[in-house]
Design an enzyme around this catalytic site. Structure first.
Site: not given
Length: 146
Positions: A134, A66, A76, A136, A116, A22, A30
């Site tokens: 973009y 979650d 991102m 990710n 990052y 958890h 990408d």
């Protein structure tokens, strides 16, 4: 082989997903993401022949998001000045809606360099061959209740 498990989920990836607890975080990156350098303290799994959407859909079939955080899914943010369209984000939101009742409300954005830094502390990074920019996505694992 196993019944009921998406075939795109390799034994290595299934093991990592099962090991995660958890609030552990997983990045699906990408093809441009620096997975190896960001993942020096994480498990890096190569899935170069696949895109993010098909992996996201398969992972969310076995991976709860979650419920204790507002945004268990984070994208991102596009850098100011980058003239980039992100239609893949709409695809992600449709996939998330299939697997989590919060749908698009479960999705947040993180500034590129903050993303990052968060990725460096993730449990695992899946490096894909996704060509969309973009693309990710970071997932935070929830509790398995059934």
């Amino acid at each position: 082989m196993l019944k009921g498990i998406p075939k795109i989920l390799s034994p290595e990836l299934l093991k990592v997903l099962a090991e995660m607890g958890h609030s552990d975080r997983l990045v699906i990156s990408d093809g441009n993401f620096p997975a190896e350098s960001m993942g020096k303290n994480a498990i890096v799994i190569r899935c170069d022949g696949h895109g993010v959407p098909e992996l996201l859909d398969a992972i969310l079939q076995v991976f709860p998001l979650d419920t204790y955080v507002e945004h268990p899914v984070n994208l991102m943010e596009v850098m100011p000045g980058d003239n980039v369209e992100t239609p893949i984000w709409d695809t992600y939101k449709e996939i998330i809606k299939k697997h989590d009742e919060r749908g698009a409300a479960a999705v947040g954005n993180i500034e590129r360099f903050a993303f990052y830094e968060e990725a460096k502390t993730s449990y695992a990074i899946i490096a894909t061959g996704e060509s969309a920019l973009y693309a990710n996505v970071m997932l935070q694992k929830g509790v398995v209740t059934d």
